[in-house]
Scaffold this motif. Sequence first.
Motif, PDB file in Angstrom:
ATOM      1  N   MET A 163      46.695  -5.209  88.167  1.00 18.26           N
ATOM      2  CA  MET A 163      48.137  -5.239  87.855  1.00 18.26           C
ATOM      3  C   MET A 163      48.775  -3.865  88.041  1.00 18.26           C
ATOM      4  O   MET A 163      49.901  -3.765  88.509  1.00 18.26           O
ATOM      5  CB  MET A 163      48.339  -5.702  86.411  1.00 18.26           C
ATOM      6  CG  MET A 163      48.531  -7.189  86.283  1.00 18.26           C
ATOM      7  SD  MET A 163      49.400  -7.573  84.763  1.00 18.26           S
ATOM      8  CE  MET A 163      48.061  -7.616  83.636  1.00 18.26           C
ATOM      9  N   VAL A 164      48.035  -2.821  87.666  1.00 17.71           N
ATOM     10  CA  VAL A 164      48.588  -1.467  87.811  1.00 17.71           C
ATOM     11  C   VAL A 164      48.730  -1.119  89.304  1.00 17.71           C
ATOM     12  O   VAL A 164      49.727  -0.529  89.726  1.00 17.71           O
ATOM     13  CB  VAL A 164      47.710  -0.427  87.086  1.00 17.71           C
ATOM     14  CG1 VAL A 164      48.275   0.977  87.263  1.00 17.71           C
ATOM     15  CG2 VAL A 164      47.586  -0.767  85.618  1.00 17.71           C
ATOM     16  N   PHE A 165      47.743  -1.522  90.108  1.00 15.82           N
ATOM     17  CA  PHE A 165      47.829  -1.276  91.553  1.00 15.82           C
ATOM     18  C   PHE A 165      49.019  -2.012  92.162  1.00 15.82           C
ATOM     19  O   PHE A 165      49.724  -1.482  93.017  1.00 15.82           O
ATOM     20  CB  PHE A 165      46.528  -1.723  92.245  1.00 15.82           C
ATOM     21  CG  PHE A 165      45.490  -0.648  92.296  1.00 15.82           C
ATOM     22  CD1 PHE A 165      44.593  -0.478  91.262  1.00 15.82           C
ATOM     23  CD2 PHE A 165      45.420   0.216  93.375  1.00 15.82           C
ATOM     24  CE1 PHE A 165      43.639   0.536  91.294  1.00 15.82           C
ATOM     25  CE2 PHE A 165      44.473   1.230  93.420  1.00 15.82           C
ATOM     26  CZ  PHE A 165      43.577   1.387  92.375  1.00 15.82           C
ATOM     27  N   GLU A 166      49.243  -3.268  91.696  1.00  7.47           N
ATOM     28  CA  GLU A 166      50.381  -4.033  92.229  1.00  7.47           C
ATOM     29  C   GLU A 166      51.708  -3.430  91.804  1.00  7.47           C
ATOM     30  O   GLU A 166      52.633  -3.311  92.599  1.00  7.47           O
ATOM     31  CB  GLU A 166      50.308  -5.482  91.739  1.00  7.47           C
ATOM     32  CG  GLU A 166      49.386  -6.338  92.565  1.00  7.47           C
ATOM     33  CD  GLU A 166      49.083  -7.653  91.879  1.00  7.47           C
ATOM     34  OE1 GLU A 166      49.997  -8.244  91.275  1.00  7.47           O
ATOM     35  OE2 GLU A 166      47.916  -8.076  91.945  1.00  7.47           O
ATOM     36  N   LEU A 167      51.775  -3.057  90.527  1.00 10.67           N
ATOM     37  CA  LEU A 167      53.013  -2.507  89.968  1.00 10.67           C
ATOM     38  C   LEU A 167      53.488  -1.302  90.768  1.00 10.67           C
ATOM     39  O   LEU A 167      54.672  -1.157  91.053  1.00 10.67           O
ATOM     40  CB  LEU A 167      52.769  -2.120  88.502  1.00 10.67           C
ATOM     41  CG  LEU A 167      53.884  -1.374  87.781  1.00 10.67           C
ATOM     42  CD1 LEU A 167      55.029  -2.333  87.465  1.00 10.67           C
ATOM     43  CD2 LEU A 167      53.376  -0.751  86.488  1.00 10.67           C
ATOM     44  N   THR A 168      52.541  -0.439  91.119  1.00 11.76           N
ATOM     45  CA  THR A 168      52.908   0.816  91.775  1.00 11.76           C
ATOM     46  C   THR A 168      52.880   0.708  93.302  1.00 11.76           C
ATOM     47  O   THR A 168      53.033   1.700  94.001  1.00 11.76           O
ATOM     48  CB  THR A 168      51.934   1.932  91.355  1.00 11.76           C
ATOM     49  OG1 THR A 168      50.609   1.459  91.636  1.00 11.76           O
ATOM     50  CG2 THR A 168      52.047   2.248  89.891  1.00 11.76           C
ATOM     51  N   LYS A 169      52.661  -0.493  93.810  1.00  9.44           N
ATOM     52  CA  LYS A 169      52.595  -0.779  95.252  1.00  9.44           C
ATOM     53  C   LYS A 169      51.385  -0.108  95.899  1.00  9.44           C
ATOM     54  O   LYS A 169      51.274  -0.086  97.119  1.00  9.44           O
ATOM     55  CB  LYS A 169      53.881  -0.352  95.977  1.00  9.44           C
ATOM     56  CG  LYS A 169      55.145  -0.963  95.386  1.00  9.44           C
ATOM     57  CD  LYS A 169      56.367  -0.504  96.158  1.00  9.44           C
ATOM     58  CE  LYS A 169      57.620  -0.587  95.311  1.00  9.44           C
ATOM     59  NZ  LYS A 169      58.783  -0.004  95.938  1.00  9.44           N
ATOM     60  N   ALA A 170      50.472   0.470  95.117  1.00  3.82           N
ATOM     61  CA  ALA A 170      49.286   1.123  95.680  1.00  3.82           C
ATOM     62  C   ALA A 170      48.361   0.096  96.307  1.00  3.82           C
ATOM     63  O   ALA A 170      47.579   0.414  97.197  1.00  3.82           O
ATOM     64  CB  ALA A 170      48.548   1.902  94.594  1.00  3.82           C
ATOM     65  N   LYS A 171      48.468  -1.157  95.853  1.00  2.00           N
ATOM     66  CA  LYS A 171      47.583  -2.208  96.353  1.00  2.00           C
ATOM     67  C   LYS A 171      47.722  -2.377  97.875  1.00  2.00           C
ATOM     68  O   LYS A 171      46.768  -2.703  98.562  1.00  2.00           O
ATOM     69  CB  LYS A 171      47.897  -3.525  95.639  1.00  2.00           C
ATOM     70  CG  LYS A 171      46.758  -4.516  95.711  1.00  2.00           C
ATOM     71  CD  LYS A 171      46.958  -5.673  94.749  1.00  2.00           C
ATOM     72  CE  LYS A 171      45.687  -6.504  94.660  1.00  2.00           C
ATOM     73  NZ  LYS A 171      45.770  -7.512  93.613  1.00  2.00           N
ATOM     74  N   ASP A 211      51.502   5.737  80.691  1.00  2.00           N
ATOM     75  CA  ASP A 211      52.417   6.644  81.381  1.00  2.00           C
ATOM     76  C   ASP A 211      53.851   6.253  81.072  1.00  2.00           C
ATOM     77  O   ASP A 211      54.295   5.197  81.494  1.00  2.00           O
ATOM     78  CB  ASP A 211      52.251   6.519  82.897  1.00  2.00           C
ATOM     79  CG  ASP A 211      50.877   6.943  83.337  1.00  2.00           C
ATOM     80  OD1 ASP A 211      50.589   8.131  83.238  1.00  2.00           O
ATOM     81  OD2 ASP A 211      50.105   6.067  83.758  1.00  2.00           O
ATOM     82  N   PRO A 212      54.584   7.082  80.347  1.00  2.36           N
ATOM     83  CA  PRO A 212      55.960   6.692  80.028  1.00  2.36           C
ATOM     84  C   PRO A 212      56.854   6.580  81.258  1.00  2.36           C
ATOM     85  O   PRO A 212      57.877   5.919  81.216  1.00  2.36           O
ATOM     86  CB  PRO A 212      56.434   7.799  79.082  1.00  2.36           C
ATOM     87  CG  PRO A 212      55.463   8.905  79.228  1.00  2.36           C
ATOM     88  CD  PRO A 212      54.181   8.337  79.744  1.00  2.36           C
ATOM     89  N   HIS A 213      56.448   7.203  82.394  1.00  5.22           N
ATOM     90  CA  HIS A 213      57.330   7.092  83.558  1.00  5.22           C
ATOM     91  C   HIS A 213      57.104   5.787  84.320  1.00  5.22           C
ATOM     92  O   HIS A 213      57.829   5.476  85.243  1.00  5.22           O
ATOM     93  CB  HIS A 213      57.163   8.301  84.487  1.00  5.22           C
ATOM     94  CG  HIS A 213      55.780   8.469  85.011  1.00  5.22           C
ATOM     95  ND1 HIS A 213      54.825   9.214  84.357  1.00  5.22           N
ATOM     96  CD2 HIS A 213      55.180   7.957  86.107  1.00  5.22           C
ATOM     97  CE1 HIS A 213      53.691   9.171  85.050  1.00  5.22           C
ATOM     98  NE2 HIS A 213      53.880   8.414  86.108  1.00  5.22           N
ATOM     99  N   LEU A 214      56.101   5.003  83.928  1.00  8.47           N
ATOM    100  CA  LEU A 214      55.953   3.672  84.535  1.00  8.47           C
ATOM    101  C   LEU A 214      56.700   2.643  83.687  1.00  8.47           C
ATOM    102  O   LEU A 214      57.762   2.183  84.065  1.00  8.47           O
ATOM    103  CB  LEU A 214      54.471   3.306  84.669  1.00  8.47           C
ATOM    104  CG  LEU A 214      53.647   4.150  85.638  1.00  8.47           C
ATOM    105  CD1 LEU A 214      52.202   3.699  85.646  1.00  8.47           C
ATOM    106  CD2 LEU A 214      54.215   4.101  87.039  1.00  8.47           C
ATOM    107  N   LEU A 215      56.128   2.309  82.525  1.00 10.19           N
ATOM    108  CA  LEU A 215      56.780   1.354  81.628  1.00 10.19           C
ATOM    109  C   LEU A 215      56.826   1.961  80.230  1.00 10.19           C
ATOM    110  O   LEU A 215      55.843   2.527  79.785  1.00 10.19           O
ATOM    111  CB  LEU A 215      55.946   0.074  81.552  1.00 10.19           C
ATOM    112  CG  LEU A 215      56.445  -1.161  82.277  1.00 10.19           C
ATOM    113  CD1 LEU A 215      56.400  -0.916  83.771  1.00 10.19           C
ATOM    114  CD2 LEU A 215      55.585  -2.361  81.935  1.00 10.19           C
ATOM    115  N   THR A 216      57.960   1.832  79.557  1.00 14.92           N
ATOM    116  CA  THR A 216      58.040   2.302  78.177  1.00 14.92           C
ATOM    117  C   THR A 216      58.921   1.370  77.373  1.00 14.92           C
ATOM    118  O   THR A 216      59.819   0.740  77.920  1.00 14.92           O
ATOM    119  CB  THR A 216      58.745   3.677  78.058  1.00 14.92           C
ATOM    120  OG1 THR A 216      58.776   4.291  79.314  1.00 14.92           O
ATOM    121  CG2 THR A 216      58.091   4.548  77.039  1.00 14.92           C
TER     122      THR A 216
END
Lengths: 115, 117, 455
Positions: free
Chosen positions: B87-95, C299-304
């Motif tokens: 999910m973190v990879f998808e969220l940041t488009k790193a995937k 990371d607060p700059h992603l989701l907070t």
Amino acid sequence: MTITETTGSTHTIVTICGTLDASTAPDFRNSPAIADPSRTVVIDLDKMDFLDSSGLGALVGVLRRKQEANATILLSCMNPPVRKVFDITGTCKLFHIFDDTDAANDYAATYLRGR
Amino acid sequence: MAFRLETQNGITIGIAELDERLDAENSKALQKACGDWQQQTPFLVFDCTKLDFIDSSGLGAIVSCLRRSLEKNGDLKLAGLNAKVSMVFELTKAKKLFSIFSNASDAAASFAASRQP
Amino acid sequence: MPQPPLRHPGNHNNAMKTLIAIKEQHQSWVRDAFPNMHPLLLPLCNKPFIEYLIDFAILAGSREIRLLSDGSLMEIEEICQTGSRWGVELTYANIRPEDGERELLHKNRKFCNGSRTMILNGYTFIDYDKRLDYRVLANHSATGPIASCSTGSIAFAGSPEPAADDNPLPALRITPLDSLRSCYHIAMQILETGAERYVLPGYGSEPGCAIGRNVAIAKTAEIRKPVSIGNNVQLLPGTIIGPMAVIGSNVIIDKGSSISGSIIFDNTYIGEQLEIEGRIASGNTLIDPESGASVAMEDPHLLTGIHSATNSATLLRKTIHALAAAILILLQAIPVIILYPLLRLQGKWKNGPITQQAGLAETLAARLSLDRFPLLPKVLLGQLAIIGSAPRSNSPGCRPAVFSYAEAEDWPVTGSDAAIVERYHAVHSTPFNDIGMTIKALINRPHKRNAGAAA
């Protein structure tokens, strides 16, 4: 606070008039039907105008003792401020609560006798 | 971070097992270790089966490892991402930057397959 | 204009009543996922769940609605109040977890008053359509359940009116609201077909686009229908919202991020250049509704989460508690300096109740509540309150503290009953009577221990 008891064959109706707090809780605990753990009571709260944590403590304590003796407390006609005390403390789910004393009476007579 | 080398179809592939957490505390260490691995081969697989938490500095470290492998005409492939890490990879488009496989052996095999004439 | 004929020819004075009964057991998943939200306020497409039930009760012809729960309804009462907003009379009452339909009716006999009563039982979504007339259904359905699913049912009590015509009754489907997955799918379904079927919040010049108050949309932000956006929302340049996006209130979507097929709950900040697809975001937590997996971002700059600033009342309370703690530290300092090494040497210093065979030093330490001394500096730092709930309790709404209200009052200190008095004071206490309660706790604790030893 004044307490009136009306004794029936299966249970007793207790009417509390006034305030149930630290100063009146001992009187409440000593009222005959309340003090007898095996007696199921319907407590009519229609005329109760204030309940604090000590009063609630007395009610919960009496409920615990009655439940150990296979009896219980049914509450009826609580007004919104009193309901609030039961609600915020989570004690509402410990008691059977009725909006009508007659309904509580019938419940006590039929359902509890059948147990 | 266990690291081993495998040779398949004439290519040396480095497989690294990542630890449970990859965050600001250990992402620098990964980058440094990865530099050493890349001395041996630019074809890398990060086995993320144990990885349970990654933050943005961890992501940054993995992306910079990828960039260096690509510069050396290699690749960095990921394997065994769990739902949370994915999910973190998808969220940041790193995937989108990575080839992702369900396990490390599939990822290693894909390097070998791409070398087929 | 002639008036339309009355729907209740038989009993004019006994209009339809509705009992809405919801039990904690069905909502526990909401409490787990969103600890600070009352499950009845769970937003489905930016409209709190309870409002759908009230709307349906009104469509069915009810003017008197009673909300029943085996948990707290205070929060709901504060928001819905007497129901005047909907033109209905809304009352509240409590039930027990094991109560069935018969008990619900019996406990609310005065309210039902022998009239036709609809019982909406359980945590379920009723798939109604505001264009249909459910009064026909309510008046003519046979007594008993007309729809049910795994988490609840719709049932009627009281005698129905004989059907006057052969009009088929509108069919009703109810869906269990039993997981994040169902909550997600129901919200998406409402967003897709909602405007026609349900009364939804927000304004929009075209269908499929509902926008709340105080929404700032950058020129380069793009909105793709259908979307529902709450109040106080900022969409920064380059954001793409939708298709299928539900944005709650007090939300900021930062530059270049895109949200589709997703729900962003109230009070959430979404960082720059992120892509949220098929997810639920709430505060710093990102949830996959299909698998139920959730990640809390560090990371607060992603989701907070967006929190409102501490208000002055909390500040006053913290100050007073810190002052009280400072005074106690000064008072206890000398006894601690003398007794601590003594007890430590004897190996009797412990943070807990003192055993029966107490020596003089030990009794003195107990009398002065020295066992709580190590906790006092935490009050100065604002990490603990001086009086509140027991130091180790961490349920939401509780205020962990050095002394507990249960210790100050004549209540059992342990067990679930202690929580009762703590919740009472959590609502009723003021910073100043907290000092009184602290003194009471200091005086009462040793007595209790003696009573416990004697028993």
